[in-house]
Design an enzyme around this catalytic site. Structure first.
Site, mmCIF file in Angstrom:
data_model
loop_
_atom_site.group_PDB
_atom_site.id
_atom_site.type_symbol
_atom_site.label_atom_id
_atom_site.label_comp_id
_atom_site.label_asym_id
_atom_site.label_seq_id
_atom_site.Cartn_x
_atom_site.Cartn_y
_atom_site.Cartn_z
ATOM 1 N N GLY A 119 0.834 -1.193 0.000
ATOM 2 C CA GLY A 119 0.000 0.000 0.000
ATOM 3 C C GLY A 119 0.870 1.243 0.000
ATOM 4 O O GLY A 119 1.936 1.263 -0.629
ATOM 5 N N CYS A 120 0.451 2.265 0.689
ATOM 6 C CA CYS A 120 1.194 3.532 0.742
ATOM 7 C C CYS A 120 2.653 3.303 1.119
ATOM 8 O O CYS A 120 2.954 2.795 2.198
ATOM 9 C CB CYS A 120 0.541 4.460 1.757
ATOM 10 S SG CYS A 120 1.509 5.937 2.132
#
Length: 220
Positions: A40-41
Site C-alpha cells: 500500500g502507501c
C-alpha cells in the site's frame, strides 16, 4: 636508534591487536541484502521498516510495471502497471529475510486484493518481489505461516522482480519531514500530516483488527 628499538615490541603488539579486532569485526559482519515489497502507501511501509533493527535503509519507489521511469502521477492513475513499493536494505547478521517477510505480512491486510485501507487500486495492492529461488521459498514459507496464523486466505502474490525505480525525492522519508504543507487541517509539518493521513486511512485500526498483538508497527 635505541628508543626506536625499544618501541618495536609495542608497535608489533598494537599491530597484532588491530589485526585481531578487524578479524573479529569481519566475523560478525553480515552481507548487505535487499528485499522489495509492496504494502500500500509506501510512506507507511518505509516508516515501519526503518524502525527494524538491522535495516539500513528503506527506499520508496515503483516496480512491476511496463513504463520506464514512471512518475507518481502516472502510477497512481493506474496507467503503468506499477505498484508503490519499498526496497529494504538490511544487514543479514542482524536481521534475516525470514524475519522481514514475517513482519511484512503482519503490517498489511493481505486479504485485500483491491488496494490497502483507504487507498484503492492496483498501484496500492500488496506483493512481494523475488529475485531468486531462495527468496521465493522464503516468501512462500512466510505467506503460508501468515495464512495459518490468520486463518484466512492470503491474496498477496509473490512475483518475479523487475526494474525498481526510486520515487521522487519528496516521497523519501516523508514520515519525518519538517516542511510545512497545506492540508485540510491547515499548514502543518509534513510529519504531522503523515500521522493524520495514516490514522485517517485506517491502516493501524485494520491491522490491529486482523493481527491483534501480532501487529508489530501499530502507531508508527
Amino acid at each position: 636508534m635505541r628508543p626506536l628499538r625499544r618501541s618495536q615490541p609495542i608497535i608489533l603488539s598494537l599491530a597484532i591487536l588491530a589485526g585481531v579486532f578487524l578479524q573479529s569485526t569481519d566475523a560478525h559482519a553480515g552481507e548487505t541484502r535487499e528485499i522489495v515489497v509492496a504494502g500500500g502507501c509506501f510512506w507507511c511501509v518505509e516508516a515501519d521498516f526503518e524502525r527494524v533493527r538491522g535495516v539500513k535503509e528503506a527506499v520508496s519507489g515503483y516496480t512491476g510495471g511496463t513504463v520506464a521511469n514512471p512518475t507518481y502521477k502516472q502510477v497512481t492513475a493506474g496507467r503503468t502497471g506499477h505498484y508503490e513499493a519499498v526496497k529494504i536494505t538490511y544487514d543479514s547478521a542482524v536481521v534475516d529475510r525470514d524475519r522481514l517477510f514475517n513482519l511484512f505480512f503482519r503490517s498489511i491486510d493481505p486479504t485485500d486484493a483491491g488496494g490497502q485501507f483507504c487507498d484503492r487500486g492496483q498501484s496500492y495492492a500488496t506483493a512481494i518481489f523475488v529475485s531468486n529461488a531462495a527468496e521465493r521459498a522464503a516468501a512462500e514459507k512466510a505467506k503460508a505461516e501468515a495464512q495459518a496464523a490468520l486463518g484466512r486466505k492470503i491474496v498477496t502474490p509473490i512475483l518475479d522482480a523487475s526494474a525498481f525505480y526510486e520515487a521522487e525525492d519528496y516521497h523519501q522519508d516523508y514520515y519525518k519531514g519538517t516542511n510545512r504543507i497545506l492540508t485540510r487541517f491547515g499548514a502543518i509539518p509534513q510529519k504531522d500530516a503523515y500521522k493524520r493521513y495514516r490514522e485517517g486511512c485506517g491502516r493501524d485500526a485494520r491491522i490491529k483488527q486482523l493481527w491483534g498483538n501480532d501487529a508489530p508497527f501499530i502507531g508508527n
